[in-house]
Motif scaffolding. Sequence first.
Motif, PDB file in Angstrom:
ATOM      1  N   GLN A 164      45.268  33.246  43.475  1.00 19.05           N
ATOM      2  CA  GLN A 164      44.305  32.151  43.567  1.00 19.05           C
ATOM      3  C   GLN A 164      44.195  31.645  45.001  1.00 19.05           C
ATOM      4  OE1 GLN A 164      46.843  32.322  41.374  1.00 19.05           O
ATOM      5  NE2 GLN A 164      45.685  32.787  39.496  1.00 19.05           N
ATOM      6  N   PHE A 165      45.332  31.563  45.685  1.00 21.18           N
ATOM      7  CA  PHE A 165      45.339  31.117  47.075  1.00 21.18           C
ATOM      8  C   PHE A 165      44.579  32.106  47.959  1.00 21.18           C
ATOM      9  CE2 PHE A 165      47.351  31.219  51.306  1.00 21.18           C
ATOM     10  CZ  PHE A 165      47.143  29.898  51.710  1.00 21.18           C
ATOM     11  N   ILE A 166      44.785  33.405  47.741  1.00 22.34           N
ATOM     12  CA  ILE A 166      44.080  34.429  48.514  1.00 22.34           C
ATOM     13  C   ILE A 166      42.573  34.290  48.317  1.00 22.34           C
ATOM     14  CG2 ILE A 166      43.701  36.907  48.782  1.00 22.34           C
ATOM     15  CD1 ILE A 166      46.348  35.983  49.902  1.00 22.34           C
ATOM     16  N   ASP A 167      42.156  34.087  47.076  1.00 21.17           N
ATOM     17  CA  ASP A 167      40.729  33.924  46.799  1.00 21.17           C
ATOM     18  C   ASP A 167      40.171  32.683  47.485  1.00 21.17           C
ATOM     19  OD1 ASP A 167      40.352  36.207  45.317  1.00 21.17           O
ATOM     20  OD2 ASP A 167      40.760  35.237  43.387  1.00 21.17           O
ATOM     21  N   GLU A 168      40.907  31.592  47.402  1.00 17.96           N
ATOM     22  CA  GLU A 168      40.446  30.344  48.013  1.00 17.96           C
ATOM     23  C   GLU A 168      40.281  30.492  49.525  1.00 17.96           C
ATOM     24  OE1 GLU A 168      43.344  27.462  46.960  1.00 17.96           O
ATOM     25  OE2 GLU A 168      42.921  27.580  44.805  1.00 17.96           O
ATOM     26  N   GLN A 169      41.161  31.255  50.144  1.00 23.44           N
ATOM     27  CA  GLN A 169      41.127  31.413  51.594  1.00 23.44           C
ATOM     28  C   GLN A 169      40.094  32.446  52.049  1.00 23.44           C
ATOM     29  OE1 GLN A 169      42.918  29.388  53.640  1.00 23.44           O
ATOM     30  NE2 GLN A 169      43.519  28.356  51.743  1.00 23.44           N
ATOM     31  N   LYS A 170      39.522  33.173  51.095  1.00 22.16           N
ATOM     32  CA  LYS A 170      38.454  34.139  51.376  1.00 22.16           C
ATOM     33  C   LYS A 170      38.884  35.185  52.417  1.00 22.16           C
ATOM     34  CE  LYS A 170      34.836  30.834  50.214  1.00 22.16           C
ATOM     35  NZ  LYS A 170      34.794  31.285  48.825  1.00 22.16           N
ATOM     36  N   VAL A 171      40.045  35.756  52.180  1.00 23.60           N
ATOM     37  CA  VAL A 171      40.526  36.850  53.024  1.00 23.60           C
ATOM     38  C   VAL A 171      40.710  38.095  52.162  1.00 23.60           C
ATOM     39  CG1 VAL A 171      41.637  35.364  54.713  1.00 23.60           C
ATOM     40  CG2 VAL A 171      42.932  36.143  52.716  1.00 23.60           C
ATOM     41  N   GLU A 172      40.713  39.242  52.801  1.00 19.71           N
ATOM     42  CA  GLU A 172      40.895  40.504  52.086  1.00 19.71           C
ATOM     43  C   GLU A 172      42.184  41.174  52.544  1.00 19.71           C
ATOM     44  OE1 GLU A 172      37.601  43.141  52.118  1.00 19.71           O
ATOM     45  OE2 GLU A 172      36.176  41.638  51.386  1.00 19.71           O
ATOM     46  N   LEU A 173      43.011  41.500  51.584  1.00 27.92           N
ATOM     47  CA  LEU A 173      44.245  42.241  51.843  1.00 27.92           C
ATOM     48  C   LEU A 173      44.101  43.595  51.175  1.00 27.92           C
ATOM     49  CD1 LEU A 173      46.718  39.306  51.325  1.00 27.92           C
ATOM     50  CD2 LEU A 173      46.251  40.478  53.467  1.00 27.92           C
ATOM     51  N   PRO A 174      44.005  44.661  51.966  1.00 27.12           N
ATOM     52  CA  PRO A 174      43.616  45.970  51.422  1.00 27.12           C
ATOM     53  C   PRO A 174      44.652  46.576  50.487  1.00 27.12           C
ATOM     54  CG  PRO A 174      44.298  46.147  53.714  1.00 27.12           C
ATOM     55  CD  PRO A 174      44.251  44.685  53.402  1.00 27.12           C
ATOM     56  N   ILE A 175      44.160  47.449  49.635  1.00 24.86           N
ATOM     57  CA  ILE A 175      44.940  48.231  48.671  1.00 24.86           C
ATOM     58  C   ILE A 175      45.387  47.400  47.478  1.00 24.86           C
ATOM     59  CG2 ILE A 175      47.033  49.645  48.319  1.00 24.86           C
ATOM     60  CD1 ILE A 175      44.986  51.071  49.958  1.00 24.86           C
ATOM     61  N   TRP A 176      45.759  46.162  47.689  1.00 27.95           N
ATOM     62  CA  TRP A 176      46.305  45.313  46.630  1.00 27.95           C
ATOM     63  C   TRP A 176      45.240  44.972  45.592  1.00 27.95           C
ATOM     64  CZ3 TRP A 176      45.137  39.793  46.286  1.00 27.95           C
ATOM     65  CH2 TRP A 176      45.797  39.157  45.225  1.00 27.95           C
ATOM     66  N   VAL A 177      45.601  45.157  44.322  1.00 26.19           N
ATOM     67  CA  VAL A 177      44.735  44.772  43.210  1.00 26.19           C
ATOM     68  C   VAL A 177      45.578  44.016  42.191  1.00 26.19           C
ATOM     69  CG1 VAL A 177      43.168  45.555  41.405  1.00 26.19           C
ATOM     70  CG2 VAL A 177      43.332  46.846  43.533  1.00 26.19           C
ATOM     71  N   PRO A 178      45.300  42.723  41.943  1.00 21.56           N
ATOM     72  CA  PRO A 178      46.089  41.978  40.952  1.00 21.56           C
ATOM     73  C   PRO A 178      46.022  42.648  39.588  1.00 21.56           C
ATOM     74  CG  PRO A 178      44.665  40.508  42.200  1.00 21.56           C
ATOM     75  CD  PRO A 178      44.243  41.903  42.536  1.00 21.56           C
ATOM     76  N   ARG A 179      47.117  42.570  38.856  1.00 18.19           N
ATOM     77  CA  ARG A 179      47.159  43.262  37.563  1.00 18.19           C
ATOM     78  C   ARG A 179      46.698  42.364  36.411  1.00 18.19           C
ATOM     79  NH1 ARG A 179      52.157  41.598  38.902  1.00 18.19           N
ATOM     80  NH2 ARG A 179      53.536  40.659  37.356  1.00 18.19           N
ATOM     81  N   ALA A 180      46.390  41.120  36.703  1.00 17.08           N
ATOM     82  CA  ALA A 180      45.989  40.200  35.626  1.00 17.08           C
ATOM     83  C   ALA A 180      44.671  39.525  35.987  1.00 17.08           C
ATOM     84  CB  ALA A 180      47.075  39.150  35.406  1.00 17.08           C
ATOM     85  N   ASP A 181      43.845  39.293  34.951  1.00 18.82           N
ATOM     86  CA  ASP A 181      42.578  38.577  35.111  1.00 18.82           C
ATOM     87  C   ASP A 181      41.726  39.168  36.225  1.00 18.82           C
ATOM     88  OD1 ASP A 181      43.343  36.788  33.093  1.00 18.82           O
ATOM     89  OD2 ASP A 181      44.444  35.562  34.546  1.00 18.82           O
ATOM     90  N   ASN A 182      41.627  40.476  36.266  1.00 15.53           N
ATOM     91  CA  ASN A 182      40.875  41.130  37.328  1.00 15.53           C
ATOM     92  C   ASN A 182      40.113  42.299  36.733  1.00 15.53           C
ATOM     93  OD1 ASN A 182      40.448  43.181  39.573  1.00 15.53           O
ATOM     94  ND2 ASN A 182      41.204  41.449  40.754  1.00 15.53           N
ATOM     95  N   PRO A 183      38.806  42.378  36.970  1.00  9.47           N
ATOM     96  CA  PRO A 183      38.027  43.474  36.375  1.00  9.47           C
ATOM     97  C   PRO A 183      38.344  44.836  36.950  1.00  9.47           C
ATOM     98  CG  PRO A 183      36.669  42.176  37.870  1.00  9.47           C
ATOM     99  CD  PRO A 183      37.962  41.435  37.715  1.00  9.47           C
TER     100      PRO A 183
END
Length: 382
Positions: free
Chosen positions: A297-316
């Motif tokens: 949630q913090f990453i989304d709020e800050q509007k930054v992209e961290l490559p390769i990483w994909v959350p395993r929950a609540d993510n399409p």
Amino acid sequence: MNTTRRDLLKFGALATAATALPSIASSGTAPAPVGKAAKPLDILILGGTGFTGPFQVNYALARGHKVTLFNRGKRPSPEWPGEVEQLHGDRNTGDLKSLAGRKWDVCIDNPTSLPFWVRDAAKVLKDNVGHYMFISTISVYADGSKPGMTEDAPLAVYKGKDAMAETQANLMADIENLYGPLKALSEAEVRKHYGERSTIVRPGYIVGPRDETDRFTYWPLRVAQGGEMLVPGDGQDPIQVIDGRDLGEWMIRLAEARTYGIFNAVGPDYPLSTDAMIYGCQAVTANGIQLTHVSPQFIDEQKVELPIWVPRADNPYAGYGSVSNARALAAGLTLRPLATTVADLLDWFHALPAERQAKPRAGISREKEAELLAAWKARKTG
């Protein structure tokens, strides 16, 4: 923001557009000798000078095969360790004259993202190649949220007016909506024209030396700098990558064995988490690091992209980190140790021009990372 379908698609489409690159450094360990194939093949590679193509060429030559490349000739070719025939044309304009009247045992189609490229090439090649191999993508799947996706999962559906009229410009302008569906339709064209004589390989993130996207490269470079690191999530989100050399060499072995079908080309052959990937990089760089995990949630709020990483929950797109590779492993896919990929990748990157090294193409700067860490700590103590 976390890695999205757009990130995967954008860089997946761009990966085949990498320019000719410096020679590939090694990790200091001499490669094992490559034995000759039992039966030499006459191999046509469409593309061949991008990311994975040179690995295919070098391995095919080492195995004793004859190699012909077909491309526009816009990039300088690497120095091959053997004779390679070069044919020129342009699939965007339908210029395939140099392919006419020739026969090959196998054709490997590396760069296609538009179905009309397959259709038009088939007019010349359908009766003149015994085996057609197509590099696709796991982005063809309609639902990226489900872990363990197999090759039989439903594919993305094209919703435009005329898929055969789509262009590279259209694709890049609306890549999130077009890349997967157009790749799926390209696969359909392959099956339409070559039927059971076809092999479709679906990679995810392709990494290692020659990777000009810097998506995976960001992590070993950051680990090599040491110190406190911002790590997204709880560190247990799954990661899947494949070394471009493993992909390219396996394609040649599939051709030798006349292995047909559809395969997810992802690695490793064990569950790999974000933290495990980072510590795997540390094992190579030997630099001290301290991991500070921050919430998705913090990453989304800050509007930054961290490559390769994909959350395993609540993510399409959560399934992109845990696609099934069982069929590929059974068909002989072998995977280098992560440490080898990391060491060779760092050697290659540090051999690039200084101005290129100074501007990584993915991830965040140390200054931005420090800013985010400070904001996270302030929130935790506030």
